[in-house]
Design a protein around this motif. Structure first.
Motif, short mmCIF file in Angstrom:
data_model
loop_
_atom_site.label_atom_id
_atom_site.label_comp_id
_atom_site.label_asym_id
_atom_site.label_seq_id
_atom_site.Cartn_x
_atom_site.Cartn_y
_atom_site.Cartn_z
N LEU A 35 0.84 -1.19 0.00
CA LEU A 35 0.00 0.00 0.00
C LEU A 35 0.88 1.25 0.00
O LEU A 35 1.84 1.34 0.77
N PHE A 36 0.50 2.20 -0.86
CA PHE A 36 1.20 3.48 -0.94
C PHE A 36 0.18 4.59 -0.68
O PHE A 36 -0.85 4.67 -1.36
N LEU A 37 0.46 5.44 0.30
CA LEU A 37 -0.44 6.54 0.65
C LEU A 37 0.18 7.86 0.20
O LEU A 37 1.35 8.14 0.50
N PRO A 38 -0.59 8.70 -0.50
CA PRO A 38 -0.03 9.95 -1.02
C PRO A 38 0.24 10.96 0.08
O PRO A 38 -0.44 10.99 1.12
N ALA A 39 1.22 11.80 -0.17
CA ALA A 39 1.50 12.90 0.77
C ALA A 39 0.42 13.97 0.66
O ALA A 39 0.09 14.65 1.63
N SER A 40 -0.16 14.11 -0.54
CA SER A 40 -1.18 15.12 -0.78
C SER A 40 -2.53 14.69 -0.22
O SER A 40 -2.90 13.51 -0.25
N THR A 45 2.06 6.73 -10.64
CA THR A 45 1.29 7.76 -11.33
C THR A 45 0.04 8.12 -10.55
O THR A 45 -0.30 9.29 -10.36
N MET A 46 -0.68 7.09 -10.09
CA MET A 46 -1.88 7.33 -9.30
C MET A 46 -1.55 8.06 -8.01
O MET A 46 -2.26 8.98 -7.59
N LEU A 47 -0.48 7.64 -7.37
CA LEU A 47 -0.06 8.26 -6.12
C LEU A 47 0.23 9.74 -6.31
O LEU A 47 -0.19 10.59 -5.50
N SER A 48 0.94 10.07 -7.38
CA SER A 48 1.30 11.47 -7.64
C SER A 48 0.07 12.31 -7.98
O SER A 48 0.13 13.54 -7.89
N ASP A 49 -1.03 11.66 -8.34
CA ASP A 49 -2.26 12.37 -8.65
C ASP A 49 -3.20 12.44 -7.43
O ASP A 49 -4.35 12.86 -7.57
N GLY A 50 -2.72 11.97 -6.29
CA GLY A 50 -3.49 12.09 -5.07
C GLY A 50 -4.26 10.86 -4.64
O GLY A 50 -4.93 10.86 -3.60
N PHE A 51 -4.18 9.77 -5.44
CA PHE A 51 -4.85 8.53 -5.07
C PHE A 51 -3.93 7.65 -4.21
O PHE A 51 -2.72 7.60 -4.45
N ALA A 52 -4.49 6.95 -3.25
CA ALA A 52 -3.75 5.84 -2.66
C ALA A 52 -3.67 4.74 -3.70
O ALA A 52 -4.55 4.60 -4.55
#
Length: 322
Positions: A48-53, A84-91
């Motif tokens: 699991l990757f959680l965005p900083a945003s 890519t999803m993470l950088s767009d604000g999605f987990a």
């Protein structure tokens, strides 16, 4: 090295957190829908990757996209999509169905574990992630590639999903990338789950015609399903690698569809009779004996294919989960 043992860190220092997913190894769809009492159990894993945003948080919770790899297991392209999803604000969550089963590839033999097991894995992961305190259970999507695309389509099908996670529970939306639609439920209803398929018309692994028929069946049952067919694109056209032939690939895209009765039993294409004992292997042997199987198939990207995929992927997730 198993995926769980790799230290994956994306741009900005976001590190993947290992999650254990209790799942099962059904013999076929009937085993899940009508005889689940003796399902063999195991645990798979993912990161699991959680965005900083916090740009996509609602009521403190994030939307999530689960990435489900295909027959070659977790590849750099799958991690790139998750990033890519993470950088767009999605987990984002990358699922590994292979490591715990001691499987490295199903390219030469797709029957090392059933397609029902692959779909069960996806729903089992949904159950775990939907309980995460930072994840919005109403905004979870699944993006599957090749065999993973088949898995997410089945996971969206209510006849199967209801048996695993309960009536009405499951994914908000599903993106199936170049999936195989050789197994289809007679009742293909997906209710409120929105379906998107991305596929190349030069695919040598899976039949675009079969997938078109699958999407149309979903629409006729009242569901929302769209398919984008890309002229000249090969299987795995999002990989961003040169087109190559995978010599040991065992494919049969022209084989007849095996339909699945409401109780999960396969309906044999020759007899039209539902048989709860039929398995993936039985149908594969039939296809080979009937002359549909062949060895070798191409994968890879032309210039611009990976970028096209990325743009369509992001547009879909922003619209359905964002």
């Amino acid at each position: 090295m198993r995926f769980r043992d790799q230290d994956i860190v994306f741009a900005g220092g976001v590190r993947g957190e290992n999650f254990r997913i209790p799942t099962a190894n059904p013999l076929n769809y009937f085993h899940v829908i009508s005889h689940s009492i003796d399902l063999p159990r195991l645990a798979i894993d993912g990161k699991l990757f959680l965005p900083a945003s916090d740009s996509r948080r609602r009521n403190g919770k994030l939307p999530l996209v689960m990435v489900v790899p295909g027959s070659l297991g977790v590849a750099p392209s799958h991690l790139a999509h998750a990033e890519t999803m993470l950088s767009d604000g999605f987990a984002s969550f990358v699922l590994d169905c292979f490591g715990a089963r001691d499987v490295t590839s199903t390219v030469a033999n797709q029957t090392q574990f059933s397609f029902a097991a692959s779909a069960y894995d996806v729903l089992a992961a949904w159950q775990v992630l939907s309980d995460h305190p930072q994840i919005d259970a109403s905004r979870i999507g699944a993006q599957g590639h090749s065999r993973g695309g088949s898995a997410v389509l089945t996971a969206a099908t209510r006849r199967f999903a209801d048996a695993v996670v309960g009536a009405g529970a499951g994914f908000r939306s599903v993106l199936a990338a170049y999936p195989w639609s050789g197994h289809q439920f007679v009742d293909p209803s997906v209710d409120e789950t929105e379906i998107r398929v991305l596929m190349g018309d030069a695919d040598e692994w899976c039949s675009p015609m079969q997938v078109q028929g699958h999407c149309q069946a979903i629409r006729l049952s009242g569901g929302r399903a769209t398919m984008r067919l890309i002229g000249g694109a090969q299987h795995s056209f999002d990989r961003g690698t040169d087109i190559e032939n995978v010599a040991d690939a065992s494919v049969s895209p022209a084989a007849p569809t095996a339909y699945i009765a409401n109780d999960g039993a396969f309906i044999h294409p020759l007899t039209g009779i539902a048989d709860s004992k039929l398995t993936d292997r039985d149908l594969m042997v039939y296809a080979l004996k009937a002359g549909y199987g062949r060895k070798g198939a191409k994968i890879g990207s032309r210039d611009g294919d990976a970028e096209l995929f990325k743009a369509d992927m992001l547009a879909f997730w922003r619209r359905t989960l964002g």
